[in-house]
Scaffold this motif. Structure first.
Motif, mmCIF file in Angstrom:
data_model
loop_
_atom_site.group_PDB
_atom_site.id
_atom_site.type_symbol
_atom_site.label_atom_id
_atom_site.label_comp_id
_atom_site.label_asym_id
_atom_site.label_seq_id
_atom_site.Cartn_x
_atom_site.Cartn_y
_atom_site.Cartn_z
ATOM 1 N N GLY A 11 0.830 -1.197 0.000
ATOM 2 C CA GLY A 11 0.000 0.000 0.000
ATOM 3 C C GLY A 11 0.865 1.248 0.000
ATOM 4 O O GLY A 11 2.084 1.170 -0.072
ATOM 5 N N LEU A 12 0.218 2.394 0.098
ATOM 6 C CA LEU A 12 0.931 3.658 -0.020
ATOM 7 C C LEU A 12 1.478 4.201 1.293
ATOM 8 O O LEU A 12 2.376 5.026 1.284
ATOM 9 N N SER A 13 0.948 3.749 2.402
ATOM 10 C CA SER A 13 1.365 4.280 3.698
ATOM 11 C C SER A 13 2.450 3.431 4.338
ATOM 12 O O SER A 13 2.231 2.248 4.608
ATOM 13 N N PHE A 66 8.428 8.803 -2.135
ATOM 14 C CA PHE A 66 7.854 7.499 -1.793
ATOM 15 C C PHE A 66 8.902 6.462 -1.385
ATOM 16 O O PHE A 66 8.939 6.043 -0.232
ATOM 17 N N ASP A 67 9.752 6.038 -2.314
ATOM 18 C CA ASP A 67 10.630 4.898 -2.064
ATOM 19 C C ASP A 67 11.573 5.113 -0.869
ATOM 20 O O ASP A 67 11.630 4.262 0.030
ATOM 21 N N LEU A 68 12.318 6.205 -0.881
ATOM 22 C CA LEU A 68 13.282 6.423 0.200
ATOM 23 C C LEU A 68 12.622 6.661 1.557
ATOM 24 O O LEU A 68 13.054 6.063 2.559
ATOM 25 N N PRO A 69 11.552 7.483 1.649
ATOM 26 C CA PRO A 69 10.877 7.607 2.946
ATOM 27 C C PRO A 69 10.261 6.289 3.427
ATOM 28 O O PRO A 69 10.255 6.008 4.627
ATOM 29 N N PHE A 70 9.760 5.471 2.518
ATOM 30 C CA PHE A 70 9.169 4.181 2.881
ATOM 31 C C PHE A 70 10.253 3.275 3.474
ATOM 32 O O PHE A 70 10.061 2.656 4.527
ATOM 33 N N ILE A 71 11.387 3.202 2.794
ATOM 34 C CA ILE A 71 12.504 2.389 3.289
ATOM 35 C C ILE A 71 12.974 2.906 4.640
ATOM 36 O O ILE A 71 13.233 2.128 5.565
ATOM 37 N N HIS A 72 13.062 4.232 4.774
ATOM 38 C CA HIS A 72 13.500 4.823 6.045
ATOM 39 C C HIS A 72 12.546 4.441 7.173
ATOM 40 O O HIS A 72 12.976 4.031 8.260
ATOM 41 N N ARG A 73 11.260 4.545 6.927
ATOM 42 C CA ARG A 73 10.263 4.244 7.956
ATOM 43 C C ARG A 73 10.256 2.751 8.315
ATOM 44 O O ARG A 73 10.185 2.386 9.480
ATOM 45 N N LYS A 74 10.320 1.893 7.311
ATOM 46 C CA LYS A 74 10.197 0.453 7.566
ATOM 47 C C LYS A 74 11.497 -0.178 8.063
ATOM 48 O O LYS A 74 11.463 -1.095 8.873
ATOM 49 N N LEU A 75 12.641 0.310 7.561
ATOM 50 C CA LEU A 75 13.915 -0.345 7.886
ATOM 51 C C LEU A 75 14.825 0.508 8.766
ATOM 52 O O LEU A 75 15.893 0.048 9.165
ATOM 53 N N GLY A 76 14.430 1.771 9.014
ATOM 54 C CA GLY A 76 15.294 2.659 9.786
ATOM 55 C C GLY A 76 16.546 3.051 9.027
ATOM 56 O O GLY A 76 17.550 3.423 9.625
ATOM 57 N N LEU A 77 16.490 2.980 7.711
ATOM 58 C CA LEU A 77 17.648 3.233 6.853
ATOM 59 C C LEU A 77 17.396 4.459 5.991
ATOM 60 O O LEU A 77 16.513 4.439 5.132
ATOM 61 N N ASP A 78 18.156 5.518 6.226
ATOM 62 C CA ASP A 78 18.035 6.744 5.439
ATOM 63 C C ASP A 78 19.081 6.699 4.327
ATOM 64 O O ASP A 78 20.235 7.090 4.525
ATOM 65 N N LEU A 79 18.678 6.212 3.171
ATOM 66 C CA LEU A 79 19.609 6.057 2.055
ATOM 67 C C LEU A 79 20.203 7.379 1.602
ATOM 68 O O LEU A 79 21.334 7.417 1.108
#
Length: 165
Positions: A11-13, A66-79
């Protein structure tokens, strides 16, 4: 080395949805070192960083939003703290190419095999894989993600060279 990155989600969130696929297309000059797709539980910060080893710039389409904030939120990784990031959506806007990646691809004549698959269908494919053990659905989802990341390279080449389209 360049990395082209695209994610698939439920999903988007990033607060209510999960990462399903992280696709990375690595390109080093004229040689193409590899294509990596992390699936489900493989989507970890460690696996992403290991997959991106040697890359200096990450290219996305709407990755900043979308992609980078999603990864940051889910994995704690700020690419964006570890790599240069270029969101090709903004390069498209500067050339009056509006819409999502698929619409821009159509405008530029970038071919796509899976024209019937979109973000909504990608979610359905994931749940078919999870709930019905439908390996064909997973294969289609991965093929869709692969087209996204490979086409990002083509898009970048068209946008950032003196190519006319």
């Amino acid at each position: 080395m360049e990395a082209y990155l695209d994610i698939e989600t439920t999903g988007l969130s990033p607060y209510q949805s999960e990462l399903t696929v992280i696709g990375i297309h690595l390109v080093n000059g004229s040689s193409i070192p590899g294509l990596i797709q992390l699936v489900g539980r493989e989507c970890t910060a460690e696996n992403v960083m290991s997959s991106l080893a040697g890359a200096d710039t990450i290219y996305t389409y709407n990755g900043k939003g979308f992609d980078l904030p999603f990864i940051h939120r889910k994995l704690g990784l700020d690419l964006s703290r570890h790599f240069n990031h270029r969101d090709l959506m903004f390069d498209c806007w500067a050339k009056n190419l509006k819409g999502g990646l698929k619409k821009v691809e159509c405008q530029l004549g970038i071919p796509r095999q899976l024209t019937e698959v979109n973000g909504y269908v990608a979610v359905q494919l994931w749940w078919s894989y999870i709930n019905k053990s439908d390996i064909g659905a997973l294969e289609t989802l991965l093929a869709y993600n692969r087209e996204d990341i490979v086409n990002l390279k083509t898009l970048k080449d068209m946008l950032l060279t003196n190519c006319t389209y």
